[in-house]
Design a protein around this motif. Structure first.
Motif, mmCIF file in Angstrom:
data_model
loop_
_atom_site.group_PDB
_atom_site.id
_atom_site.type_symbol
_atom_site.label_atom_id
_atom_site.label_comp_id
_atom_site.label_asym_id
_atom_site.label_seq_id
_atom_site.Cartn_x
_atom_site.Cartn_y
_atom_site.Cartn_z
ATOM 1 N N GLY A 167 8.610 3.679 -7.340
ATOM 2 C CA GLY A 167 8.788 4.516 -6.156
ATOM 3 C C GLY A 167 8.640 5.960 -6.529
ATOM 4 N N GLY A 168 8.309 6.800 -5.560
ATOM 5 C CA GLY A 168 8.127 8.209 -5.825
ATOM 6 C C GLY A 168 9.433 8.950 -5.726
ATOM 7 N N SER A 169 9.348 10.286 -5.925
ATOM 8 C CA SER A 169 10.548 11.097 -5.872
ATOM 9 C C SER A 169 11.020 11.289 -4.443
ATOM 10 C CB SER A 169 10.268 12.468 -6.506
ATOM 11 O OG SER A 169 9.177 13.094 -5.855
ATOM 12 N N GLY A 170 10.065 11.177 -3.473
ATOM 13 C CA GLY A 170 10.445 11.302 -2.079
ATOM 14 C C GLY A 170 10.581 9.943 -1.440
ATOM 15 N N THR A 171 11.035 9.937 -0.208
ATOM 16 C CA THR A 171 11.161 8.676 0.512
ATOM 17 C C THR A 171 10.141 8.656 1.633
ATOM 18 O OG1 THR A 171 12.825 9.637 1.974
ATOM 19 C CG2 THR A 171 13.613 8.485 0.013
ATOM 20 N N THR A 172 9.639 7.487 1.932
ATOM 21 C CA THR A 172 8.652 7.336 2.987
ATOM 22 C C THR A 172 9.267 6.625 4.178
ATOM 23 O OG1 THR A 172 6.918 7.149 1.317
ATOM 24 C CG2 THR A 172 6.362 6.453 3.534
ATOM 25 N N ALA A 173 9.039 7.183 5.360
ATOM 26 C CA ALA A 173 9.521 6.506 6.558
ATOM 27 C C ALA A 173 8.784 5.186 6.699
ATOM 28 C CB ALA A 173 9.276 7.397 7.773
ATOM 29 N N ALA A 174 9.378 4.275 7.432
ATOM 30 C CA ALA A 174 8.773 2.960 7.599
ATOM 31 C C ALA A 174 7.348 3.108 8.133
ATOM 32 C CB ALA A 174 9.613 2.136 8.557
ATOM 33 N N THR A 175 6.408 2.469 7.445
ATOM 34 C CA THR A 175 5.021 2.521 7.875
ATOM 35 C C THR A 175 4.848 1.697 9.140
ATOM 36 O OG1 THR A 175 4.282 2.732 5.590
ATOM 37 C CG2 THR A 175 2.648 2.024 7.204
ATOM 38 N N PRO A 176 4.275 2.277 10.179
ATOM 39 C CA PRO A 176 4.083 1.515 11.413
ATOM 40 C C PRO A 176 3.213 0.286 11.157
ATOM 41 C CG PRO A 176 3.695 3.856 11.776
ATOM 42 C CD PRO A 176 3.796 3.655 10.298
ATOM 43 N N GLN B 233 2.863 9.022 4.265
ATOM 44 C CA GLN B 233 3.138 9.819 3.074
ATOM 45 C C GLN B 233 4.651 9.995 2.969
ATOM 46 O OE1 GLN B 233 0.802 10.444 1.017
ATOM 47 N NE2 GLN B 233 -1.011 10.109 2.292
ATOM 48 N N PRO B 234 5.168 10.385 1.791
ATOM 49 C CA PRO B 234 6.609 10.626 1.662
ATOM 50 C C PRO B 234 7.097 11.620 2.714
ATOM 51 C CG PRO B 234 5.585 10.617 -0.499
ATOM 52 C CD PRO B 234 4.458 10.551 0.515
ATOM 53 N N LEU C 1 -0.206 18.150 2.576
ATOM 54 C CA LEU C 1 -0.575 17.113 3.545
ATOM 55 C C LEU C 1 0.693 16.530 4.142
ATOM 56 C CD1 LEU C 1 -2.344 14.894 4.904
ATOM 57 C CD2 LEU C 1 -2.202 13.622 2.753
ATOM 58 N N ASP C 2 0.747 16.498 5.459
ATOM 59 C CA ASP C 2 1.878 15.892 6.162
ATOM 60 C C ASP C 2 1.325 14.809 7.085
ATOM 61 O OD1 ASP C 2 4.396 15.319 7.060
ATOM 62 O OD2 ASP C 2 4.567 17.064 8.382
ATOM 63 N N MET D 93 0.814 -1.201 0.000
ATOM 64 C CA MET D 93 0.000 0.000 0.000
ATOM 65 C C MET D 93 0.852 1.258 0.000
ATOM 66 S SD MET D 93 -2.718 -1.463 -0.387
ATOM 67 C CE MET D 93 -3.535 0.107 -0.686
ATOM 68 N N SER D 94 2.009 1.235 0.679
ATOM 69 C CA SER D 94 2.888 2.403 0.652
ATOM 70 C C SER D 94 3.467 2.608 -0.739
ATOM 71 C CB SER D 94 4.020 2.258 1.683
ATOM 72 O OG SER D 94 4.871 1.189 1.342
ATOM 73 N N GLU D 95 3.768 1.503 -1.443
ATOM 74 C CA GLU D 95 4.269 1.606 -2.809
ATOM 75 C C GLU D 95 3.200 2.182 -3.724
ATOM 76 O OE1 GLU D 95 7.175 0.982 -4.290
ATOM 77 O OE2 GLU D 95 8.143 0.585 -2.379
#
Length: 354
Positions: free
Chosen positions: A87-96, A187-188, A181-182, A42-44
């Motif tokens: 993958g997007g241009s930003g990086t996403t922290a590990a999803t809890p 989110q990234p 949105l943060d 889902m994060s991907e």
């Protein structure tokens, strides 16, 4: 001289291949691994999808709701995203990792105090001093939220999984064209843009659009039914959902807020629930409506003394798709609602970005 073909040149039938190749491994995944792959998938998807504009039910729509996902399907999708290097241009922290959904006692709703309760809520909304955002300013909403992750898995249908409670912040310009949105972990890193040129409507309103809506409850409800016709599970459910979505991550003029509550009271099936808790643990009184198809009840929670809006909760009240009655499918709490001078700026930090 007759030459014999070597084994390498001979064709092998399926039986011969099956005899030579090792037996396939057991594709079964543990529940922990299953959920880990689901969260990664889902994060991907969120990273590779186009940047979303502010939408209704912002978090719940992108998640697997009520779908029994097989481990094999998740593993295949996981392998696909890894092999394609998406993958997007930003990086996403590990999803809890998701947590087991809380279960609460279901309190029966009643229409006995509906009219008086709604009048108290509407009067409080009319008397509130709602800030008026100007050009170049942004509407800031800070919330604590938890949404459904997956209703159950093939390996364990006894549990429902939700996101752990976390902070979500939005910034939107009055015309709805600029936004941010943060939502760390979902989110990234740093957040994503909510910029959009889409014409605003009830499904994706802006402050400027809301100012054009009628403040007569009957006229307002008629417009809501007309513009949401054919959406949702039923006209009544969609009307209630539409009003509720305007309460969460939006700022509305005081007179319109009062009209929205009075309009909602006219929707068949709306009841008062005497006790409900928002995502911040604040207890209040709620206006609620049951979705007859999905069996869950949406509750809008208000402070018992001031009648200010606190947040919302979704509670399963009927057994559907192995989701137990009393399961809290989603929970929100509005922690702060303000007008700021710049995107990504927080109240009390004027002149500095978030």
């Amino acid at each position: 001289m007759i030459r014999k073909k070597s084994r390498r040149e001979e064709s092998l039938d399926h039986a011969e291949l099956a005899r030579l190749l090792p037996a396939p491994g057991d594709p079964h995944l543990s529940l922990d691994r299953h959920l880990l792959l689901e969260e990664h998938l889902m994060s991907e998807i969120q990273l590779t999808a186009p940047v979303p504009a502010p939408s209704r039910r912002p978090a719940r729509r992108v998640l697997l709701i009520g779908v029994p996902v097989t481990a094999a399907a998740l593993a295949g999708a996981f392998a696909f995203t890894m092999l394609t290097g998406s993958g997007g241009s930003g990086t996403t922290a590990a999803t809890p990792p998701p947590v087991e959904a809380p279960v609460v006692r279901i309190e029966t709703g009643s229409t006995a105090q509906l009219a008086s309760t709604v009048e108290h809520i509407a009067a409080a909304a009319s008397a509130s001093k709602t800030p008026e955002p100007g050009p170049g300013q942004y509407i800031y909403i800070k919330s604590k939220v938890s949404y459904l992750s997956v209703s159950h898995t093939d390996t364990d249908k006894s549990k429902t999984w939700v996101q752990p409670l976390h902070i979500r912040e939005t910034w939107n310009s009055p015309d709805g064209r600029q936004g941010w949105l943060d939502e760390p972990g979902y989110q990234p890193k740093g957040g994503i843009t909510l910029n959009s040129d889409t014409e605003r409507n009830l499904n994706g309103p802006s402050y400027d659009y809301l100012k054009t809506l009628p403040t007569d409850p009957d006229a307002l409800l008629k417009k809501i039914y007309k513009e949401t016709k054919g959406q949702g599970n039923s006209p009544d459910q969609e009307a209630f959902t539409t009003v509720g979505d305007l309460l969460k991550e939006q700022l509305a003029p005081a007179k319109l807020n009062a009209a929205l509550y009075r309009a909602a009271a006219k929707i068949p099936g709306v009841v008062v629930v005497d006790h409900a808790k928002d995502a911040a643990g604040r207890e209040g009184i709620a206006l609620a409506h049951v979705d007859q198809q999905s069996g869950d009840r949406t509750e809008w929670i208000f402070d018992r003394k001031t009648y200010a809006y606190l947040g919302s909760r979704g509670v399963q009240v009927e057994q559907v798709d192995d989701v137990k009655p009393g399961t809290v499918l989603e929970c929100t709490a509005v922690l702060e609602r303000a007008v700021v001078d710049a995107q990504k700026q927080r109240p009390g930090a004027q002149g500095t970005d978030a």
